[in-house]
Design a protein around this motif. Structure first.
Motif, PDB file in Angstrom:
ATOM      1  N   GLU A 403       0.833  -1.203   0.000  1.00 33.44           N
ATOM      2  CA  GLU A 403       0.000   0.000   0.000  1.00 33.44           C
ATOM      3  C   GLU A 403       0.867   1.252   0.000  1.00 33.44           C
ATOM      4  N   ALA A 404       1.907   1.265   0.824  1.00 32.57           N
ATOM      5  CA  ALA A 404       2.790   2.433   0.881  1.00 32.57           C
ATOM      6  C   ALA A 404       3.571   2.603  -0.410  1.00 32.57           C
ATOM      7  N   ASN A 405       4.044   1.478  -1.000  1.00 31.17           N
ATOM      8  CA  ASN A 405       4.847   1.574  -2.222  1.00 31.17           C
ATOM      9  C   ASN A 405       4.003   1.988  -3.412  1.00 31.17           C
ATOM     10  N   ALA A 406       2.739   1.567  -3.448  1.00 27.97           N
ATOM     11  CA  ALA A 406       1.855   2.015  -4.527  1.00 27.97           C
ATOM     12  C   ALA A 406       1.667   3.533  -4.461  1.00 27.97           C
ATOM     13  N   ALA A 407       1.550   4.056  -3.249  1.00 22.91           N
ATOM     14  CA  ALA A 407       1.444   5.508  -3.086  1.00 22.91           C
ATOM     15  C   ALA A 407       2.743   6.188  -3.494  1.00 22.91           C
ATOM     16  N   LYS A 410       2.958   6.488  -7.264  1.00 22.12           N
ATOM     17  CA  LYS A 410       2.105   7.595  -7.714  1.00 22.12           C
ATOM     18  C   LYS A 410       2.786   8.938  -7.469  1.00 22.12           C
ATOM     19  N   ALA A 411       3.437   9.093  -6.310  1.00 21.35           N
ATOM     20  CA  ALA A 411       4.121  10.353  -6.005  1.00 21.35           C
ATOM     21  C   ALA A 411       5.327  10.555  -6.910  1.00 21.35           C
TER      22      ALA A 411
END
Length: 469
Positions: A403-407, A410-411
């Motif tokens: 979840e953190a890496n997907a964000a 995106k960043a």
């Protein structure tokens, strides 16, 4: 030995009678009580939560990728290690049959004929003497009356060894399914890495072409041009490396499948979709019935316990029977009509008096063997508990990291777009664009690896819980 002649004797009656006596007398067992081996783990797994399906789900339902299902089915049908494991089970079954046969008397049917001619003598008036003798007999061959359970204890040990071998075969099946799945998931991740590297290479190649034109026109420095060229060559190297790894993984899959992969396989799914089911761990006691290595250790413990009974019985007398019956005649034509009935009965008792400590040492060895099997059984339980606990901990951690890496991806995508726009407006140097693009590529690669780790963890957790067999 005592012998006699019995008119009208039936040769099979003696064998049946002795067999009945043996089963009546053979009722003693010296096997010790196995007792209860306490489970050296807690009743519940730490932090156990989540999971949608029970852990005993069949592998056909656990895998949701049709391509993976067909490859696994092919491996189960053709893998050579699995064939050897199955043959080991058949061999153990045959060995158990050999051991079990000692519980029953061995009966042999024999026949002989003798024709003899001797020279003349004064007793025969100088005439040669010719004699004939024929006989048919049924014999009981050295049958041991299992009065103290020695033979039955050995038979129990062989039976538990057979069960242990069958559990080991199930373990090979589970390991094979997990290995095929993990290799397949690795191949899926590598295909995504290849696609990502190809897209990155195309982007850098286009940038290099534009940069080369501007360099020739004197608008950019050679440093900017060579910086882009480094990114192009790096992307080419990564692409070649991933293609090599895919070839090696496909070779591994073909080896596990026992030959070439089947033709007409459906297309594989990507890792951003669930390729396997999410299983529930349940309670730790479920492992005692599900995990084949624990069941194998349990059967080995029972076999060691039976070996103690056999070692104890060696201290007591051993009774063996040899008997036979039949008919004899001097004429072959009259063998079964006018023949004479004969029988023999030879019981033998052997009592251990002095053996140099062999029986005592065998018993001590058997008792030590049982303690060793208890330790192995407890270790198997602890190993299973730890593997499940580690899998559950990794599942929670991987979900958060994905979840953190997907964000992060995106960043980084937004950062790259902003850096590229600022460069085109002349506000920043191209190094900002290169840095943002490289960071985006690294984040995308890491996300693929995390998704692979999530799927592999699910497969390993399924295996640790018993694999549905």
């Amino acid at each position: 030995m005592k012998s006699s002649r019995i008119p009208g004797f039936h040769p099979l009656s003696l064998g049946f009678a002795l067999t009945g006596v043996a089963f009546v007398l053979g009722s003693c067992s010296l096997d010790p009580e196995l007792g209860t081996v306490s489970s050296p783990v807690s009743a519940n797994f730490p932090g156990n939560s989540g999971g949608e399906v029970p852990a005993d789900i069949a592998w056909q339902k656990f895998f949701t990728d049709p391509r993976l299902e067909k490859i696994v089915a092919t491996a189960l049908a053709n893998n050579r290690d699995l064939r050897v494991a199955a043959l080991n089970v058949e061999q153990a079954r045959a060995q158990y049959g050999i051991s079990r046969s000692q519980l029953f008397p061995a009966v042999e049917l024999g026949g002989s004929g003798v024709r003899q001619r001797t020279g003349g003598s004064s007793a025969t008036g100088g005439k040669a003497l010719e004699t004939r003798a024929y006989d048919v007999s049924v014999g009981l061959v050295s049958y041991e009356l299992d009065l103290f359970g020695r033979v039955r204890s050995m038979n129990t040990s062989a039976l538990e060894g057979y069960f242990a071998t069958d559990a080991a075969r199930t373990g090979v099946q589970i390991s094979l399914v997990a290995e095929v799945a993990n290799q397949y998931l690795t191949e899926r991740a590598l295909q995504e890495q290849i696609e990502l590297s190809r897209q990155t290479l195309d982007t850098f190649s286009e940038t290099y072409t534009l940069m080369k034109g501007r360099y020739d026109a004197g608008d950019v420095s050679e440093l900017d041009l060579r910086s882009v060229e480094v990114q192009v060559q790096t992307a080419k190297s990564n692409l070649a490396s991933y293609r090599q790894q895919v070839a090696q993984v496909n070779n591994a899959l073909a080896f596990l499948a026992g030959g070439s992969l089947p033709s007409g396989l459906p297309a594989g799914r990507s890792l951003d979709r669930a390729l396997v089911a999410d299983v529930r761990a349940g309670v730790s006691s479920d492992l005692l019935q599900r995990r084949p290595d624990i069941r194998e250790a349990e059967h080995q413990l029972r076999a060691a316990n039976a070996n103690i009974g056999a070692a104890r019985a060696a201290f007591f007398p051993r009774v063996t029977l040899t008997a036979g019956g039949g008919v004899a005649s001097g004429s072959l034509s009259k063998l079964f009509s006018d023949g004479t009935g004969i029988w023999s009965f030879a019981p033998q008792v052997s009592v251990p008096i002095f053996d140099g400590g062999r029986n005592k040492a065998n018993l001590e060895s058997a008792e030590i063997g049982k303690r060793m099997e208890i330790a192995r059984y407890e270790k198997a339980i602890q190993t299973g508990f730890r593997e499940v606990a580690d899998g559950l901990a990794a599942r929670r951690g991987l979900a958060e990291r994905i979840e953190a890496n997907a964000a992060l991806v995106k960043a980084q995508q937004t950062r790259f777009e902003l850096a590229d726009a600022r460069y085109k407006e002349g506000l920043d140097s191209y190094f900002e664009v290169l840095s943002a693009q490289q960071d985006l590529y690294n984040a995308q690669q890491a996300l693929i690896q995390l998704r692979l780790a999530r799927e592999v963890n699910s497969v390993n957790l399924y295996k640790a819980l018993g694999g549905g067999w």
